[in-house]
Design a protein around this motif. Structure first.
Motif, mmCIF file in Angstrom:
data_model
loop_
_atom_site.group_PDB
_atom_site.id
_atom_site.type_symbol
_atom_site.label_atom_id
_atom_site.label_comp_id
_atom_site.label_asym_id
_atom_site.label_seq_id
_atom_site.Cartn_x
_atom_site.Cartn_y
_atom_site.Cartn_z
ATOM 1 N N VAL A 81 68.998 -18.602 7.091
ATOM 2 C CA VAL A 81 70.141 -18.611 6.848
ATOM 3 C C VAL A 81 69.124 -18.748 4.589
ATOM 4 C CG1 VAL A 81 72.973 -20.025 6.275
ATOM 5 C CG2 VAL A 81 71.609 -19.133 8.148
ATOM 6 N N THR A 82 69.829 -17.965 4.033
ATOM 7 C CA THR A 82 69.156 -18.403 2.600
ATOM 8 C C THR A 82 70.611 -17.541 1.511
ATOM 9 O OG1 THR A 82 67.266 -18.011 1.066
ATOM 10 C CG2 THR A 82 67.725 -16.360 2.791
ATOM 11 N N GLY A 83 70.015 -17.831 0.685
ATOM 12 C CA GLY A 83 70.743 -17.504 -0.479
ATOM 13 C C GLY A 83 70.359 -16.613 -1.026
ATOM 14 N N GLU A 84 70.468 -16.122 -2.018
ATOM 15 C CA GLU A 84 70.125 -14.927 -2.719
ATOM 16 C C GLU A 84 70.142 -15.871 -4.482
ATOM 17 O OE1 GLU A 84 69.471 -10.799 -5.531
ATOM 18 O OE2 GLU A 84 69.523 -10.564 -3.039
ATOM 19 N N TYR A 85 68.693 -16.137 -5.144
ATOM 20 C CA TYR A 85 68.352 -16.713 -6.169
ATOM 21 C C TYR A 85 68.087 -16.663 -7.119
ATOM 22 C CZ TYR A 85 70.386 -21.753 -3.725
ATOM 23 O OH TYR A 85 71.084 -22.329 -3.091
ATOM 24 N N ASN A 86 67.869 -15.619 -8.340
ATOM 25 C CA ASN A 86 67.859 -14.910 -9.035
ATOM 26 C C ASN A 86 66.635 -14.181 -8.814
ATOM 27 O OD1 ASN A 86 68.352 -16.089 -10.834
ATOM 28 N ND2 ASN A 86 67.446 -17.968 -10.634
ATOM 29 N N PHE A 111 67.699 -12.148 9.774
ATOM 30 C CA PHE A 111 67.876 -13.490 8.654
ATOM 31 C C PHE A 111 69.192 -12.879 8.261
ATOM 32 C CE2 PHE A 111 63.079 -11.706 7.765
ATOM 33 C CZ PHE A 111 63.069 -12.846 7.880
ATOM 34 N N VAL A 112 69.535 -14.050 8.184
ATOM 35 C CA VAL A 112 71.327 -14.341 7.507
ATOM 36 C C VAL A 112 71.359 -14.562 6.000
ATOM 37 C CG1 VAL A 112 73.785 -15.061 7.777
ATOM 38 C CG2 VAL A 112 71.909 -14.999 10.319
ATOM 39 N N SER A 113 72.013 -13.631 6.141
ATOM 40 C CA SER A 113 71.666 -13.960 4.082
ATOM 41 C C SER A 113 73.244 -13.533 3.038
ATOM 42 C CB SER A 113 70.686 -12.893 3.444
ATOM 43 O OG SER A 113 70.974 -11.373 3.581
ATOM 44 N N TYR A 114 72.729 -14.063 1.768
ATOM 45 C CA TYR A 114 74.196 -14.074 1.283
ATOM 46 C C TYR A 114 73.585 -14.073 -0.267
ATOM 47 C CZ TYR A 114 73.331 -19.208 0.729
ATOM 48 O OH TYR A 114 73.629 -20.336 0.202
ATOM 49 N N GLY A 115 74.618 -13.435 -1.353
ATOM 50 C CA GLY A 115 74.738 -13.728 -2.671
ATOM 51 C C GLY A 115 75.568 -12.815 -3.117
ATOM 52 N N SER A 116 75.728 -11.851 -4.333
ATOM 53 C CA SER A 116 75.924 -11.125 -5.187
ATOM 54 C C SER A 116 75.981 -9.809 -4.610
ATOM 55 C CB SER A 116 75.860 -10.728 -6.206
ATOM 56 O OG SER A 116 74.803 -11.008 -6.877
ATOM 57 N N ALA A 117 74.170 -9.410 -3.690
ATOM 58 C CA ALA A 117 73.844 -8.049 -3.231
ATOM 59 C C ALA A 117 73.558 -8.397 -1.572
ATOM 60 C CB ALA A 117 72.513 -7.909 -4.290
ATOM 61 N N GLY A 118 74.232 -9.160 -1.369
ATOM 62 C CA GLY A 118 74.279 -9.795 -0.107
ATOM 63 C C GLY A 118 73.047 -10.293 0.502
#
Length: 186
Positions: A81-86, A111-118
């Motif tokens: 599980v990861t966010g997107e940082y920069n 992968f399970v991801s999250y962020g402004s572009a998923g």
């Protein structure tokens, strides 16, 4: 029984990864084809890589590295599980991956991801790293939007439509983890 670790890929205060990992675990825990557990990077207190020799040698000297290596070795596959940082993954996640090597080999990862572009760009970086670590990354993934799956960018409220992608991702991670078992045994 096949053992899958759900890695909470952020150590940042106020992180969203913990809630997302719990959501993954709640779905996974209903399955009977594998055992699932949450593996939180915060529990391992890994400093910036402090081993004198490269992980490929397996000559770990630090107690935190040995504990991390033991945990990763005990698992047959992973859901990260990861966010997107920069436009990439959190530094703590990359650091944790780099601490060990053989313990990752011949296992599956989803992968399970999250962020402004998923979080898609973070996962693209992780897929390249997975190849180097001899991890078989599965095709399916879950991409969560900070705009639509989090209230005020913090309270996790995933759309129901993500459940199907999560089930497919878990199916693939379990299947590949089992298929790779003979390689891990040799």
């Amino acid at each position: 029984m096949t053992k899958i670790g759900i890695i909470v890929g952020s150590t940042r205060p106020g992180r969203n990864a913990e809630a997302v990992a719990r959501w993954v675990y709640e779905s996974a825990a209903q399955r009977t084809d594998a055992e699932f557990e949450i593996v939180d990077l915060l529990d391992y207190k890994l400093p910036l890589l402090d081993e004198a020799t490269p992980a490929g040698y397996g000559n770990y000297s630090q107690p935190h590295t040995k504990a991390w290596a033991e945990k990763i070795a005990s698992l047959d596959g992973f859901v990260i599980v990861t966010g997107e940082y920069n436009r990439s993954m959190p530094a703590a996640l990359k650091n944790a991956i780099d601490f060990v090597y053989a313990e990752w080999n011949n296992k599956a990862v989803g992968f399970v991801s999250y962020g402004s572009a998923g979080g898609a760009r973070a996962v693209e970086h992780l897929r390249g790293i997975a190849g180097e670590m001899q991890l078989a990354d599965v095709r399916s993934q879950v991409t969560l939007s900070l705009f639509t799956d989090f209230e005020n960018f913090a309270a996790f409220k995933p759309a129901d439509s993500h459940r199907e992608a999560l089930v497919t991702t878990l199916d693939q991670v379990v299947a590949w983890s089992k298929a790779l078992a003979p390689l891990r045994a040799s």
